[in-house]
Design a protein around this motif. Sequence first.
Motif, PDB file in Angstrom:
ATOM      1  N   LEU A 148       0.838  -1.206   0.000  1.00 46.00           N
ATOM      2  CA  LEU A 148       0.000   0.000   0.000  1.00 46.00           C
ATOM      3  C   LEU A 148       0.872   1.255   0.000  1.00 46.00           C
ATOM      4  N   GLY A 149       1.901   1.230   0.820  1.00 44.89           N
ATOM      5  CA  GLY A 149       2.767   2.396   0.953  1.00 44.89           C
ATOM      6  C   GLY A 149       3.490   2.755  -0.325  1.00 44.89           C
ATOM      7  N   GLN A 150       3.902   1.743  -1.075  1.00 54.31           N
ATOM      8  CA  GLN A 150       4.587   2.004  -2.343  1.00 54.31           C
ATOM      9  C   GLN A 150       3.680   2.739  -3.323  1.00 54.31           C
ATOM     10  N   LYS A 151       2.399   2.408  -3.309  1.00 57.51           N
ATOM     11  CA  LYS A 151       1.447   3.060  -4.217  1.00 57.51           C
ATOM     12  C   LYS A 151       1.160   4.498  -3.787  1.00 57.51           C
ATOM     13  N   ILE A 152       1.122   4.733  -2.471  1.00 58.69           N
ATOM     14  CA  ILE A 152       0.712   6.038  -1.954  1.00 58.69           C
ATOM     15  C   ILE A 152       1.882   7.004  -1.839  1.00 58.69           C
ATOM     16  N   GLY A 153       3.072   6.465  -1.528  1.00 56.78           N
ATOM     17  CA  GLY A 153       4.242   7.322  -1.430  1.00 56.78           C
ATOM     18  C   GLY A 153       4.683   7.596  -0.002  1.00 56.78           C
ATOM     19  N   ILE A 154       4.888   6.513   0.774  1.00 58.28           N
ATOM     20  CA  ILE A 154       5.415   6.669   2.128  1.00 58.28           C
ATOM     21  C   ILE A 154       6.939   6.599   2.072  1.00 58.28           C
ATOM     22  N   TYR A 155       7.578   6.956   3.185  1.00 58.34           N
ATOM     23  CA  TYR A 155       9.036   6.796   3.257  1.00 58.34           C
ATOM     24  C   TYR A 155       9.405   5.336   3.502  1.00 58.34           C
ATOM     25  N   GLY A 156       8.686   4.707   4.427  1.00 58.64           N
ATOM     26  CA  GLY A 156       8.986   3.316   4.741  1.00 58.64           C
ATOM     27  C   GLY A 156       8.104   2.804   5.852  1.00 58.64           C
ATOM     28  N   ALA A 157       8.037   1.472   5.976  1.00 58.41           N
ATOM     29  CA  ALA A 157       7.258   0.824   7.035  1.00 58.41           C
ATOM     30  C   ALA A 157       8.107  -0.278   7.643  1.00 58.41           C
ATOM     31  N   PHE A 158       7.970  -0.464   8.950  1.00 60.31           N
ATOM     32  CA  PHE A 158       8.778  -1.466   9.636  1.00 60.31           C
ATOM     33  C   PHE A 158       8.049  -1.968  10.872  1.00 60.31           C
ATOM     34  N   LEU A 159       8.458  -3.146  11.330  1.00 58.95           N
ATOM     35  CA  LEU A 159       7.910  -3.688  12.561  1.00 58.95           C
ATOM     36  C   LEU A 159       8.355  -2.826  13.727  1.00 58.95           C
ATOM     37  N   SER A 160       7.432  -2.481  14.600  1.00 55.42           N
ATOM     38  CA  SER A 160       7.784  -1.739  15.805  1.00 55.42           C
ATOM     39  C   SER A 160       8.214  -2.735  16.867  1.00 55.42           C
ATOM     40  N   GLY A 161       9.492  -2.724  17.200  1.00 49.13           N
ATOM     41  CA  GLY A 161      10.018  -3.702  18.142  1.00 49.13           C
ATOM     42  C   GLY A 161       9.820  -5.107  17.621  1.00 49.13           C
ATOM     43  N   ALA A 162       9.263  -5.964  18.476  1.00 49.08           N
ATOM     44  CA  ALA A 162       9.005  -7.344  18.080  1.00 49.08           C
ATOM     45  C   ALA A 162       7.649  -7.518  17.409  1.00 49.08           C
ATOM     46  N   GLY A 163       6.921  -6.402  17.204  1.00 46.37           N
ATOM     47  CA  GLY A 163       5.605  -6.465  16.593  1.00 46.37           C
ATOM     48  C   GLY A 163       4.530  -6.704  17.641  1.00 46.37           C
ATOM     49  N   PRO A 164       3.262  -6.826  17.215  1.00 47.82           N
ATOM     50  CA  PRO A 164       2.780  -6.872  15.838  1.00 47.82           C
ATOM     51  C   PRO A 164       2.539  -5.498  15.205  1.00 47.82           C
ATOM     52  N   THR A 165       2.740  -4.425  15.990  1.00 47.07           N
ATOM     53  CA  THR A 165       2.527  -3.082  15.449  1.00 47.07           C
ATOM     54  C   THR A 165       3.498  -2.797  14.312  1.00 47.07           C
ATOM     55  N   VAL A 166       2.990  -2.142  13.282  1.00 51.15           N
ATOM     56  CA  VAL A 166       3.822  -1.659  12.178  1.00 51.15           C
ATOM     57  C   VAL A 166       3.792  -0.134  12.211  1.00 51.15           C
ATOM     58  N   LEU A 167       4.960   0.476  12.125  1.00 51.24           N
ATOM     59  CA  LEU A 167       5.050   1.930  12.025  1.00 51.24           C
ATOM     60  C   LEU A 167       5.284   2.321  10.581  1.00 51.24           C
ATOM     61  N   ILE A 168       4.591   3.352  10.161  1.00 49.62           N
ATOM     62  CA  ILE A 168       4.710   3.867   8.795  1.00 49.62           C
ATOM     63  C   ILE A 168       5.170   5.309   8.874  1.00 49.62           C
ATOM     64  N   LEU A 169       6.288   5.621   8.236  1.00 49.30           N
ATOM     65  CA  LEU A 169       6.788   6.988   8.162  1.00 49.30           C
ATOM     66  C   LEU A 169       6.334   7.575   6.835  1.00 49.30           C
ATOM     67  N   THR A 170       5.692   8.733   6.904  1.00 54.48           N
ATOM     68  CA  THR A 170       5.094   9.284   5.689  1.00 54.48           C
ATOM     69  C   THR A 170       5.196  10.800   5.651  1.00 54.48           C
ATOM     70  N   PRO A 171       5.310  11.374   4.442  1.00 53.96           N
ATOM     71  CA  PRO A 171       5.175  12.831   4.339  1.00 53.96           C
ATOM     72  C   PRO A 171       3.780  13.242   4.809  1.00 53.96           C
ATOM     73  N   GLU A 172       3.678  14.412   5.424  1.00 57.31           N
ATOM     74  CA  GLU A 172       2.400  14.857   5.984  1.00 57.31           C
ATOM     75  C   GLU A 172       1.281  14.858   4.949  1.00 57.31           C
ATOM     76  N   GLU A 173       1.610  15.221   3.697  1.00 61.60           N
ATOM     77  CA  GLU A 173       0.573  15.342   2.668  1.00 61.60           C
ATOM     78  C   GLU A 173       0.001  13.983   2.244  1.00 61.60           C
ATOM     79  N   ASN A 174       0.693  12.878   2.592  1.00 64.62           N
ATOM     80  CA  ASN A 174       0.209  11.549   2.203  1.00 64.62           C
ATOM     81  C   ASN A 174      -0.424  10.777   3.367  1.00 64.62           C
ATOM     82  N   THR A 175      -0.419  11.390   4.539  1.00 67.93           N
ATOM     83  CA  THR A 175      -0.886  10.679   5.737  1.00 67.93           C
ATOM     84  C   THR A 175      -2.350  10.277   5.633  1.00 67.93           C
ATOM     85  N   SER A 176      -3.205  11.207   5.258  1.00 66.89           N
ATOM     86  CA  SER A 176      -4.638  10.941   5.202  1.00 66.89           C
ATOM     87  C   SER A 176      -4.957   9.798   4.253  1.00 66.89           C
TER      88      SER A 176
END
Length: 287
Positions: A231-259
């Motif tokens: 999804l992130g590749q299509k929308i234009g995020i910086y990157g996504a990664f597991l937060s610690g051991a998971g299961p949460t995923v953090l997504i870093l994104t430019p403000e204009e693509n957050t919504s």
Amino acid sequence: MKIRVPATSANLGPGFDSCGIALSQYLSIEVLENAEEWKIIHSLGADIPSDKTNLLLQTALKLAPNLAPKVLKMTSDIPLARGLGSSSSVIVAGIELANRLGNLNLSQKEKLRIATEIEGHPDNVAPAICGDFVVASYVDGDVHYVKHHFPMCDVIAYVPDEHLLTTESRSVLPNTMPYKDAVKASSIANVMIAAILNGNLPLAGLMMEEDRWHEAYRRKLVPHLDQIRELGQKIGIYGAFLSGAGPTVLILTPEENTSQMVKALEKMPKSATINVLSIDQEGTQVF
């Protein structure tokens, strides 16, 4: 007195057991009054002790056994067992509680050393204490760390409803890694850190998604990670990664693509909470 400790996210992909960021969700401990026995008032569920068996007081009384009992109020919006440093925040708060009530005058480095010894690695406790982005090592009992400003971006936390215990997530990791693979994994982590220091989030995000240390082994436990990256590749995020051991995923994104990214995440079939956060720059604070 009130102690506030931020949530944290460890690893950032390839910065395994070393890198972490502080986030804008918080554990708060308020000292209310003197008491004959320790008591913690909270509404965090029956599984969280309200007496000396709570991790907060176990930590504090280990450092300062003679503290006079108090009534404390504990509040937290950090999800439990989701990879956002909930236990680390309690450990850090316990150290600060002992430091203040016991007049220990601990330095930041001493607090970090104690927290790392208790937690076993510094990736969560370091940003919880220092705030912002921290790179730390724990080798032969010595803790070294560097805090640096994290580049401006929005942080989306995709928090699945189900728990994933760190012990389960660590159990799938290998005991050894071929030397050449370790060199590749190390080079990815080095470039990721350098890109963050240089303010280059597009490159940092690319490296975050190239981790070789742990995410490949944990993918079967968190199949939503690859879905979010697509999804992130299509929308234009910086990157996504597991937060610690998971299961949460953090997504870093430019403000204009957050919504747009949040709307896409809301359509995923997995039941989850989606929070838009920011980097906490202060770390542990006492009011």
